[in-house]
Design a protein around this motif. Sequence first.
Motif, short mmCIF file in Angstrom:
data_model
loop_
_atom_site.label_atom_id
_atom_site.label_comp_id
_atom_site.label_asym_id
_atom_site.label_seq_id
_atom_site.Cartn_x
_atom_site.Cartn_y
_atom_site.Cartn_z
N GLN A 64 0.84 -1.20 0.00
CA GLN A 64 0.00 0.00 0.00
C GLN A 64 0.88 1.26 0.00
O GLN A 64 1.83 1.34 0.78
CB GLN A 64 -0.88 -0.03 1.26
CG GLN A 64 -1.77 1.16 1.44
CD GLN A 64 -2.91 1.18 0.44
OE1 GLN A 64 -3.46 0.15 0.10
NE2 GLN A 64 -3.24 2.37 -0.04
N THR A 65 0.54 2.23 -0.84
CA THR A 65 1.33 3.48 -0.86
C THR A 65 0.98 4.34 0.35
O THR A 65 -0.06 4.14 0.99
CB THR A 65 1.00 4.31 -2.12
OG1 THR A 65 -0.40 4.58 -2.12
CG2 THR A 65 1.38 3.58 -3.39
N TRP A 66 1.84 5.32 0.63
CA TRP A 66 1.52 6.37 1.60
C TRP A 66 1.32 7.66 0.80
O TRP A 66 2.06 7.92 -0.16
CB TRP A 66 2.69 6.62 2.55
CG TRP A 66 2.76 5.70 3.72
CD1 TRP A 66 2.29 5.95 4.99
CD2 TRP A 66 3.37 4.39 3.78
NE1 TRP A 66 2.56 4.87 5.82
CE2 TRP A 66 3.21 3.90 5.10
CE3 TRP A 66 4.02 3.58 2.85
CZ2 TRP A 66 3.69 2.65 5.50
CZ3 TRP A 66 4.48 2.35 3.24
CH2 TRP A 66 4.32 1.89 4.55
N THR A 67 0.35 8.46 1.21
CA THR A 67 0.16 9.75 0.56
C THR A 67 0.55 10.85 1.54
O THR A 67 -0.06 10.99 2.61
CB THR A 67 -1.30 9.94 0.11
OG1 THR A 67 -1.66 8.83 -0.70
CG2 THR A 67 -1.46 11.23 -0.68
N PHE A 68 1.60 11.56 1.20
CA PHE A 68 2.09 12.66 2.04
C PHE A 68 1.80 13.98 1.33
O PHE A 68 1.62 14.01 0.11
CB PHE A 68 3.60 12.53 2.26
CG PHE A 68 4.00 11.40 3.20
CD1 PHE A 68 3.05 10.61 3.84
CD2 PHE A 68 5.34 11.15 3.44
CE1 PHE A 68 3.43 9.59 4.71
CE2 PHE A 68 5.73 10.13 4.30
CZ PHE A 68 4.78 9.35 4.94
N CYS A 69 1.79 15.06 2.10
CA CYS A 69 1.48 16.37 1.54
C CYS A 69 2.60 17.33 1.87
O CYS A 69 2.89 17.56 3.04
CB CYS A 69 0.16 16.86 2.15
SG CYS A 69 -1.22 15.79 1.73
N HIS B 225 -0.68 -4.17 8.12
CA HIS B 225 -1.85 -3.36 8.42
C HIS B 225 -1.62 -1.95 7.88
O HIS B 225 -0.48 -1.50 7.79
CB HIS B 225 -2.05 -3.24 9.94
CG HIS B 225 -2.47 -4.52 10.58
ND1 HIS B 225 -1.63 -5.59 10.72
CD2 HIS B 225 -3.66 -4.88 11.12
CE1 HIS B 225 -2.27 -6.58 11.32
NE2 HIS B 225 -3.51 -6.18 11.58
N ARG B 226 -2.70 -1.26 7.57
CA ARG B 226 -2.57 0.14 7.14
C ARG B 226 -3.87 0.88 7.44
O ARG B 226 -4.93 0.27 7.64
CB ARG B 226 -2.27 0.23 5.64
CG ARG B 226 -0.84 -0.16 5.24
CD ARG B 226 0.20 0.77 5.81
NE ARG B 226 -0.09 2.16 5.44
CZ ARG B 226 0.19 2.70 4.26
NH1 ARG B 226 0.82 2.01 3.34
NH2 ARG B 226 -0.15 3.96 4.00
N LEU B 227 -3.75 2.20 7.44
CA LEU B 227 -4.94 3.04 7.58
C LEU B 227 -5.35 3.48 6.18
O LEU B 227 -4.49 3.70 5.33
CB LEU B 227 -4.62 4.27 8.41
CG LEU B 227 -4.18 3.99 9.85
CD1 LEU B 227 -2.70 4.31 10.05
CD2 LEU B 227 -5.02 4.77 10.82
N THR B 228 -6.62 3.62 5.96
CA THR B 228 -7.09 4.14 4.66
C THR B 228 -6.83 5.64 4.63
O THR B 228 -7.04 6.34 5.62
CB THR B 228 -8.59 3.87 4.49
OG1 THR B 228 -8.80 2.47 4.61
CG2 THR B 228 -9.09 4.33 3.13
N SER C 215 -5.16 -1.73 -0.29
CA SER C 215 -4.76 -2.97 -0.95
C SER C 215 -5.33 -4.17 -0.19
O SER C 215 -5.34 -4.18 1.05
CB SER C 215 -3.23 -3.05 -0.97
OG SER C 215 -2.81 -4.39 -1.12
N PRO C 216 -5.79 -5.21 -0.91
CA PRO C 216 -6.31 -6.41 -0.22
C PRO C 216 -5.23 -7.14 0.56
O PRO C 216 -5.53 -8.00 1.40
CB PRO C 216 -6.86 -7.28 -1.36
CG PRO C 216 -6.27 -6.74 -2.61
CD PRO C 216 -5.92 -5.31 -2.38
N GLU C 217 -3.96 -6.78 0.32
CA GLU C 217 -2.88 -7.46 1.04
C GLU C 217 -2.68 -6.95 2.47
O GLU C 217 -1.87 -7.51 3.21
CB GLU C 217 -1.56 -7.30 0.26
CG GLU C 217 -1.57 -8.07 -1.06
CD GLU C 217 -0.31 -7.83 -1.87
OE1 GLU C 217 0.79 -7.92 -1.30
OE2 GLU C 217 -0.45 -7.52 -3.07
#
Length: 313
Positions: A88-93, A250-253, A279-281
């Motif tokens: 899963q990617t991370w989106t930073f600003c 694990h990740r946060l949406t 991601s489903p992973e």
Amino acid sequence: MASKAALLSLLPFVAANLNKPVITPNFPGNGLASLGPGLMNNLAPTHSTWDDWGAGWIPSDCKSMVQGAGFSPNDIIPFNIHYDDCAQTWTFCRHKNSPLSEIQILDIFGRLPVRMRQFVRHLVFVPGNKSAGSNGDNVLMVGDVDVTVFAHEIGHSLDSHAFDPSYGVPFSTGNVWVSNYNLDSAVPDPYAQSSQQENFAQQTVVSLYDKVVPGGIGTIQPNWQAIFHQYATLEGYIGNVIIPGGTCTHRLTDSAPVTMSGSKKSRRALGPKPKVSLSPEVKEIEAIPMESSITMTSFDEHGKPNGTYVIHL
Ligand SMILES: *[C@@H]1O[C@H](CO)[C@@H](O)[C@H](O)[C@H]1NC(C)=O
Ligand SMILES: *[C@@H]1O[C@H](CO)[C@@H](O)[C@H](O)[C@H]1NC(C)=O
């Protein structure tokens, strides 16, 4: 541009809420900035690629934090980081004038263990005097903060998510933490004295250093016994989360994409709306709700925490 934060009064650390003294001898500089070089030298970077987000779109949490800090969302460049160790990617600003470049940001963050990285959502970078704060598993970073600040702010999310909830949520408010704190004679620095949650976040930096730097925290703090039960409890109960290697589980949406500017007239050409599905992973972690204000900790030019201020969203 004057930031709204600049108009707020900066407060020195006042009433210490924890009654234990700061460890003596103090860590060099009486903060944890001196742990930065050891961490950077012993944490390997993670290979990654990055790309900009859809033109004109910004994650809603980034938008509210940026506006709270007094900046225009139009000056923010949201970007995705794809690390090799997480599906899963991370989106930073990042504000276009942030002293930290995209490359520096993805390098520092990518050095932290992935099982630690997985517990935060958006990191937001704006220019200004060095300071940082956490809100809803997002982090607002001001100025050229270093790896110890990244680790501290992620520590707040670890406190809420990385432990078996039966020990208390956040962990730093539970009996395991408090009873071990009671066995020690000191805390790491004045910042840690401000609350059990700040103490836990500072101990995250200590524990990470203790685990990844050969010889451990004793190489920089001869009186490590004075804080041993705290960092050893963190290390024992959090397990491999602070150990490099592995992959994210694990990740946060990400927060929902919203347009940067409200008015149609001033809108930049709008690209396709970015997708934020997980991601489903990875398994989803439920984020701590965003609060309406962020308490920011400020640092002096040597990286020593020297006060707090509040940003209202
Ligand atoms: C940074 O701190 C200096 C004082 O040390 C102050 O004059 C200046 O306004 C601050 N800048 C911002 C953006 O808060
Ligand atoms: C902390 O240090 C920075 C940089 O020197 C300075 O701008 C700021 O005013 C200081 N804050 C407090 C509360 O003393």
